[in-house]
Motif scaffolding. Structure first.
Motif, PDB file in Angstrom:
ATOM      1  N   SER A  32      -4.704   0.097  15.574  1.00 50.16           N
ATOM      2  CA  SER A  32      -6.126   0.151  15.200  1.00 50.16           C
ATOM      3  C   SER A  32      -6.799   1.205  16.093  1.00 50.16           C
ATOM      4  CB  SER A  32      -6.777  -1.208  15.435  1.00 50.16           C
ATOM      5  OG  SER A  32      -6.885  -1.467  16.832  1.00 50.16           O
ATOM      6  N   GLU A  33      -8.046   1.500  15.826  1.00 50.82           N
ATOM      7  CA  GLU A  33      -8.765   2.486  16.644  1.00 50.82           C
ATOM      8  C   GLU A  33      -8.839   2.056  18.111  1.00 50.82           C
ATOM      9  OE1 GLU A  33      -9.715   5.621  15.949  1.00 50.82           O
ATOM     10  OE2 GLU A  33      -8.721   5.267  14.027  1.00 50.82           O
ATOM     11  N   ALA A  34      -9.139   0.780  18.354  1.00 46.25           N
ATOM     12  CA  ALA A  34      -9.235   0.288  19.735  1.00 46.25           C
ATOM     13  C   ALA A  34      -7.868   0.357  20.424  1.00 46.25           C
ATOM     14  CB  ALA A  34      -9.767  -1.140  19.751  1.00 46.25           C
ATOM     15  N   GLU A  35      -6.824  -0.034  19.719  1.00 44.62           N
ATOM     16  CA  GLU A  35      -5.473   0.020  20.285  1.00 44.62           C
ATOM     17  C   GLU A  35      -5.063   1.466  20.550  1.00 44.62           C
ATOM     18  OE1 GLU A  35      -3.194  -3.769  18.262  1.00 44.62           O
ATOM     19  OE2 GLU A  35      -3.640  -2.024  17.009  1.00 44.62           O
ATOM     20  N   LEU A  36      -5.418   2.357  19.655  1.00 43.16           N
ATOM     21  CA  LEU A  36      -5.074   3.766  19.799  1.00 43.16           C
ATOM     22  C   LEU A  36      -5.700   4.347  21.070  1.00 43.16           C
ATOM     23  CD1 LEU A  36      -3.383   5.827  18.262  1.00 43.16           C
ATOM     24  CD2 LEU A  36      -5.416   6.451  16.973  1.00 43.16           C
ATOM     25  N   ALA A  37      -6.941   3.973  21.353  1.00 43.85           N
ATOM     26  CA  ALA A  37      -7.614   4.446  22.570  1.00 43.85           C
ATOM     27  C   ALA A  37      -6.873   3.949  23.817  1.00 43.85           C
ATOM     28  CB  ALA A  37      -9.064   3.977  22.588  1.00 43.85           C
ATOM     29  N   THR A  38      -6.477   2.677  23.822  1.00 46.91           N
ATOM     30  CA  THR A  38      -5.723   2.119  24.946  1.00 46.91           C
ATOM     31  C   THR A  38      -4.367   2.808  25.082  1.00 46.91           C
ATOM     32  OG1 THR A  38      -6.814  -0.018  24.672  1.00 46.91           O
ATOM     33  CG2 THR A  38      -4.754  -0.005  25.926  1.00 46.91           C
ATOM     34  N   TRP A  39      -3.697   3.024  23.952  1.00 44.38           N
ATOM     35  CA  TRP A  39      -2.385   3.686  23.968  1.00 44.38           C
ATOM     36  C   TRP A  39      -2.496   5.096  24.568  1.00 44.38           C
ATOM     37  CZ3 TRP A  39      -0.879   8.032  20.994  1.00 44.38           C
ATOM     38  CH2 TRP A  39       0.471   8.378  21.137  1.00 44.38           C
ATOM     39  N   ARG A  40      -3.528   5.835  24.166  1.00 47.51           N
ATOM     40  CA  ARG A  40      -3.710   7.193  24.700  1.00 47.51           C
ATOM     41  C   ARG A  40      -3.933   7.157  26.208  1.00 47.51           C
ATOM     42  NH1 ARG A  40      -7.421   8.631  19.664  1.00 47.51           N
ATOM     43  NH2 ARG A  40      -5.852   9.581  18.320  1.00 47.51           N
ATOM     44  N   GLU A  41      -4.775   6.223  26.670  1.00 47.88           N
ATOM     45  CA  GLU A  41      -5.048   6.069  28.098  1.00 47.88           C
ATOM     46  C   GLU A  41      -3.768   5.798  28.877  1.00 47.88           C
ATOM     47  OE1 GLU A  41      -7.844   3.063  29.515  1.00 47.88           O
ATOM     48  OE2 GLU A  41      -9.320   3.904  28.127  1.00 47.88           O
ATOM     49  N   ARG A  42      -3.011   4.822  28.401  1.00 50.22           N
ATOM     50  CA  ARG A  42      -1.778   4.441  29.094  1.00 50.22           C
ATOM     51  C   ARG A  42      -0.739   5.549  29.047  1.00 50.22           C
ATOM     52  NH1 ARG A  42      -0.925  -2.028  28.208  1.00 50.22           N
ATOM     53  NH2 ARG A  42      -3.010  -2.566  28.916  1.00 50.22           N
ATOM     54  N   SER A  43      -0.633   6.207  27.903  1.00 49.66           N
ATOM     55  CA  SER A  43       0.352   7.287  27.752  1.00 49.66           C
ATOM     56  C   SER A  43       0.045   8.457  28.663  1.00 49.66           C
ATOM     57  CB  SER A  43       0.385   7.766  26.301  1.00 49.66           C
ATOM     58  OG  SER A  43       0.849   6.746  25.459  1.00 49.66           O
ATOM     59  N   GLU A  44      -1.234   8.708  28.861  1.00 50.21           N
ATOM     60  CA  GLU A  44      -1.657   9.812  29.717  1.00 50.21           C
ATOM     61  C   GLU A  44      -1.261   9.569  31.178  1.00 50.21           C
ATOM     62  OE1 GLU A  44      -5.937  11.395  30.398  1.00 50.21           O
ATOM     63  OE2 GLU A  44      -5.497  11.501  28.235  1.00 50.21           O
ATOM     64  N   ARG A  45      -1.502   8.350  31.652  1.00 51.73           N
ATOM     65  CA  ARG A  45      -1.202   8.015  33.044  1.00 51.73           C
ATOM     66  C   ARG A  45       0.279   7.815  33.300  1.00 51.73           C
ATOM     67  NH1 ARG A  45      -5.534   3.390  34.044  1.00 51.73           N
ATOM     68  NH2 ARG A  45      -4.164   2.557  32.480  1.00 51.73           N
ATOM     69  N   TRP A  46       0.957   7.165  32.355  1.00 53.22           N
ATOM     70  CA  TRP A  46       2.366   6.837  32.533  1.00 53.22           C
ATOM     71  C   TRP A  46       2.985   6.708  31.145  1.00 53.22           C
ATOM     72  CZ3 TRP A  46       4.477   1.593  34.723  1.00 53.22           C
ATOM     73  CH2 TRP A  46       5.837   1.733  35.011  1.00 53.22           C
ATOM     74  N   PRO A  47       3.618   7.768  30.641  1.00 54.25           N
ATOM     75  CA  PRO A  47       4.144   7.783  29.268  1.00 54.25           C
ATOM     76  C   PRO A  47       4.994   6.571  28.897  1.00 54.25           C
ATOM     77  CG  PRO A  47       4.310   9.959  30.234  1.00 54.25           C
ATOM     78  CD  PRO A  47       3.860   9.037  31.333  1.00 54.25           C
ATOM     79  N   GLU A  48       5.812   6.090  29.824  1.00 51.45           N
ATOM     80  CA  GLU A  48       6.652   4.920  29.520  1.00 51.45           C
ATOM     81  C   GLU A  48       5.806   3.689  29.208  1.00 51.45           C
ATOM     82  OE1 GLU A  48       9.897   2.612  28.717  1.00 51.45           O
ATOM     83  OE2 GLU A  48       9.816   4.785  28.932  1.00 51.45           O
ATOM     84  N   ARG A  49       4.697   3.539  29.906  1.00 54.82           N
ATOM     85  CA  ARG A  49       3.786   2.410  29.648  1.00 54.82           C
ATOM     86  C   ARG A  49       3.185   2.510  28.257  1.00 54.82           C
ATOM     87  NH1 ARG A  49      -1.094   0.749  33.219  1.00 54.82           N
ATOM     88  NH2 ARG A  49      -1.171  -1.215  32.150  1.00 54.82           N
ATOM     89  N   GLY A  50       2.895   3.722  27.821  1.00 56.25           N
ATOM     90  CA  GLY A  50       2.366   3.928  26.472  1.00 56.25           C
ATOM     91  C   GLY A  50       3.371   3.515  25.410  1.00 56.25           C
ATOM     92  N   VAL A  51       4.630   3.870  25.623  1.00 52.62           N
ATOM     93  CA  VAL A  51       5.689   3.503  24.671  1.00 52.62           C
ATOM     94  C   VAL A  51       5.829   1.987  24.616  1.00 52.62           C
ATOM     95  CG1 VAL A  51       8.155   3.649  24.151  1.00 52.62           C
ATOM     96  CG2 VAL A  51       6.932   5.675  24.947  1.00 52.62           C
ATOM     97  N   ARG A  52       5.826   1.332  25.760  1.00 57.15           N
ATOM     98  CA  ARG A  52       5.938  -0.133  25.800  1.00 57.15           C
ATOM     99  C   ARG A  52       4.747  -0.803  25.122  1.00 57.15           C
ATOM    100  NH1 ARG A  52       9.924  -1.966  28.792  1.00 57.15           N
ATOM    101  NH2 ARG A  52      10.952  -0.548  30.227  1.00 57.15           N
ATOM    102  N   TYR A  53       3.574  -0.258  25.338  1.00 51.12           N
ATOM    103  CA  TYR A  53       2.369  -0.797  24.689  1.00 51.12           C
ATOM    104  C   TYR A  53       2.520  -0.720  23.172  1.00 51.12           C
ATOM    105  CZ  TYR A  53      -2.533  -1.276  23.316  1.00 51.12           C
ATOM    106  OH  TYR A  53      -3.705  -1.694  22.721  1.00 51.12           O
TER     107      TYR A  53
END
Length: 135
Positions: A32-53
């Motif tokens: 969703s849009e809200a999830e996408l924003a969180t995913w981008r944030e996490r991926s930016e700081r730590w790509p592996e965390r974005g993938v897990r999210y």
């Protein structure tokens, strides 16, 4: 009264491969849009965390779709189902549009649990019938 139960396990490496192949378009299809924003944030700081999210959200939505008995058929779509977070950190299902209308008309309530470990993300969902016909 229990309406349905769903579970799913997702290989995080498969999600990583899909991201490598399709880029952000893959995440936009699932989140969703809200999830996408969180995913981008996490991926930016730590790509592996974005993938897990992304993997945990994919798994949770699969488990939810099984618990409601629709699979990925209308009104169930990836983007109309969102995995939010309560202030306590507990994951929660947030629905939108037609799916929310359908779910509420059936007097249902959902409980979701998500986890990930190294190569796998897993989810478990229980959907209850509430109100006059349920609890």
């Amino acid at each position: 009264m229990i309406y349905g139960i769903g579970t799913d396990i997702c290989d995080v490496r498969r999600i990583q491969a899909s991201l490598a192949r399709h880029g952000e378009r893959f995440a936009q299809k699932i989140l969703s849009e809200a999830e996408l924003a969180t995913w981008r944030e996490r991926s930016e700081r730590w790509p592996e965390r974005g993938v897990r999210y992304l993997a945990t959200r994919f798994s949770a939505k699969e488990a939810f779709s099984k618990a409601i008995g629709l699979g990925l058929r209308m009104p169930m779509t990836w983007r109309l189902c969102e995995v939010g977070k309560l202030p306590s950190g507990q994951p929660t299902i947030v629905l939108h549009g037609e799916l929310k209308t359908w779910f509420e008309a059936k007097s249902l309530s959902a409980h979701i649990s998500v986890t990930d470990e190294t190569d796998y993300a897993a989810s478990f969902c229980v959907v209850e019938l509430i109100g006059k016909n349920g609890l």
